[in-house]
Write an enzyme that holds these catalytic residues in place. Structure first.
Site, PDB file in Angstrom:
ATOM      1  N   ASP A  35       0.835  -1.207   0.000  1.00 43.69           N
ATOM      2  CA  ASP A  35       0.000   0.000   0.000  1.00 43.69           C
ATOM      3  C   ASP A  35       0.868   1.255   0.000  1.00 43.69           C
ATOM      4  O   ASP A  35       2.012   1.237   0.444  1.00 43.69           O
ATOM      5  CB  ASP A  35      -0.914  -0.042   1.239  1.00 43.69           C
ATOM      6  N   GLY A  38      -0.012   5.562  -4.197  1.00 39.31           N
ATOM      7  CA  GLY A  38      -0.603   6.860  -4.528  1.00 39.31           C
ATOM      8  C   GLY A  38       0.027   7.977  -3.711  1.00 39.31           C
ATOM      9  O   GLY A  38       0.367   9.042  -4.242  1.00 39.31           O
ATOM     10  N   SER A  80      -7.575  -5.499  -5.268  1.00 36.48           N
ATOM     11  CA  SER A  80      -8.721  -6.045  -4.527  1.00 36.48           C
ATOM     12  C   SER A  80      -9.995  -5.896  -5.363  1.00 36.48           C
ATOM     13  O   SER A  80     -10.059  -5.088  -6.296  1.00 36.48           O
ATOM     14  CB  SER A  80      -8.878  -5.307  -3.201  1.00 36.48           C
ATOM     15  N   ASN A  83     -10.991  -2.445  -5.505  1.00 38.16           N
ATOM     16  CA  ASN A  83     -10.182  -1.497  -6.288  1.00 38.16           C
ATOM     17  C   ASN A  83     -10.806  -1.148  -7.654  1.00 38.16           C
ATOM     18  O   ASN A  83     -10.379  -0.198  -8.309  1.00 38.16           O
ATOM     19  CB  ASN A  83      -8.745  -2.007  -6.487  1.00 38.16           C
ATOM     20  N   LEU A 207      -7.016  -4.538   7.564  1.00 33.65           N
ATOM     21  CA  LEU A 207      -6.774  -5.717   6.721  1.00 33.65           C
ATOM     22  C   LEU A 207      -7.265  -5.522   5.293  1.00 33.65           C
ATOM     23  O   LEU A 207      -6.840  -6.251   4.394  1.00 33.65           O
ATOM     24  CB  LEU A 207      -7.466  -6.950   7.320  1.00 33.65           C
ATOM     25  N   SER A 208      -8.180  -4.585   5.084  1.00 36.43           N
ATOM     26  CA  SER A 208      -8.740  -4.324   3.753  1.00 36.43           C
ATOM     27  C   SER A 208      -9.126  -5.619   3.023  1.00 36.43           C
ATOM     28  O   SER A 208      -8.790  -5.808   1.846  1.00 36.43           O
ATOM     29  CB  SER A 208      -7.754  -3.496   2.908  1.00 36.43           C
TER      30      SER A 208
HETATM   31  C1  IPE Z   1      -5.459  -2.742  -0.184  1.00 35.71           C
HETATM   32  O1  IPE Z   1      -5.121  -1.415  -0.363  1.00 35.71           O
HETATM   33  C2  IPE Z   1      -5.476  -3.452  -1.507  1.00 35.71           C
HETATM   34  C3  IPE Z   1      -4.177  -3.689  -2.114  1.00 35.71           C
HETATM   35  C4  IPE Z   1      -3.027  -3.415  -1.572  1.00 35.71           C
HETATM   36  C5  IPE Z   1      -4.212  -4.291  -3.414  1.00 35.71           C
HETATM   37  P1  IPE Z   1      -6.213  -0.274  -0.540  1.00 35.71           P
HETATM   38  O2  IPE Z   1      -5.483   0.993  -0.683  1.00 35.71           O
HETATM   39  O3  IPE Z   1      -7.154  -0.632  -1.629  1.00 35.71           O
HETATM   40  O4  IPE Z   1      -7.003  -0.358   0.836  1.00 35.71           O
HETATM   41  P2  IPE Z   1      -7.847   0.729   1.606  1.00 35.71           P
HETATM   42  O5  IPE Z   1      -8.806   1.334   0.634  1.00 35.71           O
HETATM   43  O6  IPE Z   1      -6.872   1.752   2.122  1.00 35.71           O
HETATM   44  O7  IPE Z   1      -8.489  -0.011   2.714  1.00 35.71           O
HETATM   45  C1  IPE Z   2      -1.487   0.255  -3.347  1.00 33.30           C
HETATM   46  O1  IPE Z   2      -1.310   1.625  -3.342  1.00 33.30           O
HETATM   47  C2  IPE Z   2      -1.744  -0.307  -4.718  1.00 33.30           C
HETATM   48  C3  IPE Z   2      -3.120  -0.788  -4.929  1.00 33.30           C
HETATM   49  C4  IPE Z   2      -4.075  -0.793  -4.031  1.00 33.30           C
HETATM   50  C5  IPE Z   2      -3.423  -1.313  -6.244  1.00 33.30           C
HETATM   51  P1  IPE Z   2      -2.517   2.648  -3.351  1.00 33.30           P
HETATM   52  O2  IPE Z   2      -2.873   2.960  -4.777  1.00 33.30           O
HETATM   53  O3  IPE Z   2      -3.641   2.150  -2.525  1.00 33.30           O
HETATM   54  O4  IPE Z   2      -1.845   3.910  -2.683  1.00 33.30           O
HETATM   55  P2  IPE Z   2      -2.491   4.920  -1.631  1.00 33.30           P
HETATM   56  O5  IPE Z   2      -3.057   4.101  -0.517  1.00 33.30           O
HETATM   57  O6  IPE Z   2      -3.556   5.674  -2.360  1.00 33.30           O
HETATM   58  O7  IPE Z   2      -1.372   5.775  -1.207  1.00 33.30           O
HETATM   59 MG    MG Z   3      -4.117   2.375  -0.551  1.00 36.42          MG
END
Ligand code: IPE
Ligand code: IPE
Ligand code: MG
Length: 258
Positions: A35, A38, A80, A83, A207-208
């Site tokens: 994670d 972004g 996920s 996502n 845990l998402s």
């Molecule tokens: C969990 O991260 C899913 C993956 C790492 C693929 P997210 O960024 O989607 O989770 P939330 O939204 O913060 O719970």
């Molecule tokens: C994890 O990074 C990658 C995926 C969930 C695919 P994020 O895209 O969730 O990054 P943040 O949480 O927005 O920083």
């Molecule tokens: Mg994230």
């Protein structure tokens, strides 16, 4: 010793961490919620997809080091079910990066004796993605080294629903007794030991929807490091943290008296 040199450059912080690690007590299965891509990009005033692209380099290093360290299973949460809510362009880039990763890394995975498996509702992914995954699974299915599970279109609840549906259809043919073992055997991770260590990057304490059944007794390590910055040093730190924990499984401390 040559192995130590290969895993970390002498004199570096990671070499020192590796030295402190008890290689006879490694977690068998490490699961990672990758994670923070972004936020990593935002910090640099870059578009979110730049974070995803940078995250591939972390995947490359962590997969390679985990296999060489001798982990039995590494499970990476890559996409996920939830996502899909993201902008179409971001989802498209994530799928493209996944295909690219497999195309570029497949020979290395195969050569490293790594067995690649995709877990999740794979049949709902685009045909071009499925083809790539299928090819990688076939190319590596006879490998006997580390098992690399990549969770795609994955949801822990969906996995349980799929398992219960399988049990339901079994029970239509013959009587079945529902047990923990039967449920485990019907999950995407059938035959794989449960994660001993769950790592989440970027500081989120949740845990998402990841491996809900399997992490029942996993040790959890959360690091503030964003996934694109996560390197072997951070993996070694997580393993050292795990090795300091006392796993009680509901019992009392080893050797403790009442
Ligand atoms: C969990 O991260 C899913 C993956 C790492 C693929 P997210 O960024 O989607 O989770 P939330 O939204 O913060 O719970
Ligand atoms: C994890 O990074 C990658 C995926 C969930 C695919 P994020 O895209 O969730 O990054 P943040 O949480 O927005 O920083
Ligand atoms: Mg994230």
């Amino acid at each position: 010793m040559s192995d130590q040199v290969a895993l970390a450059t002498p004199g570096t912080e990671e070499a020192e961490l590796l030295e402190r690690m008890d290689r006879a007590r490694l977690p068998r299965h490490v699961a990672v919620i990758m994670d923070g891509n972004g936020r990593w990009a935002r910090q640099r005033r870059l578009p979110r997809v730049a974070g995803h692209r940078a995250g591939i380099e972390s995947v490359r290093e962590i997969v390679e080091i985990s296999a060489r360290l001798g982990l039995e299973v590494l499970t990476l949460y890559a996409f996920s079910v939830e996502n899909w809510k993201r902008p179409k362009s971001e989802v498209r880039t994530l799928m493209r990066l996944l295909k690219e990763y497999i195309r570029i890394e497949l020979n290395r995975l195969a050569g490293g004796n790594i067995r690649f498996t995709a877990i999740g509702r794979i049949d709902e992914l685009a045909p071009s993605v499925r083809r790539e995954l299928q090819h990688a699974m076939e190319m590596t299915e006879r490998n006997s080294g580390m098992k690399l599970n990549v969770a795609l279109n994955y949801s822990g609840r969906a996995e349980l629903v799929d398992a219960f549906r399988r049990i339901q259809s079994m029970s239509e043919k013959r009587p079945v007794t529902v047990s923990e073992d039967l449920i485990s055997d019907c999950l995407y991770t059938a035959g794989v030991p449960d994660p001993d260590l769950l790592i989440r990057t970027s500081g989120e304490m949740r845990l998402s929807n990841f491996l809900l059944w399997q992490v029942a007794y996993a040790e959890i390590h959360v690091t503030p490091t964003y996934w694109p910055d996560f390197r072997r040093k951070h993996l070694f730190e997580a393993i050292l943290d795990y090795q300091k924990r006392e796993r009680r499984y509901g019992g009392i401390r080893n050797g403790a008296r009442t």
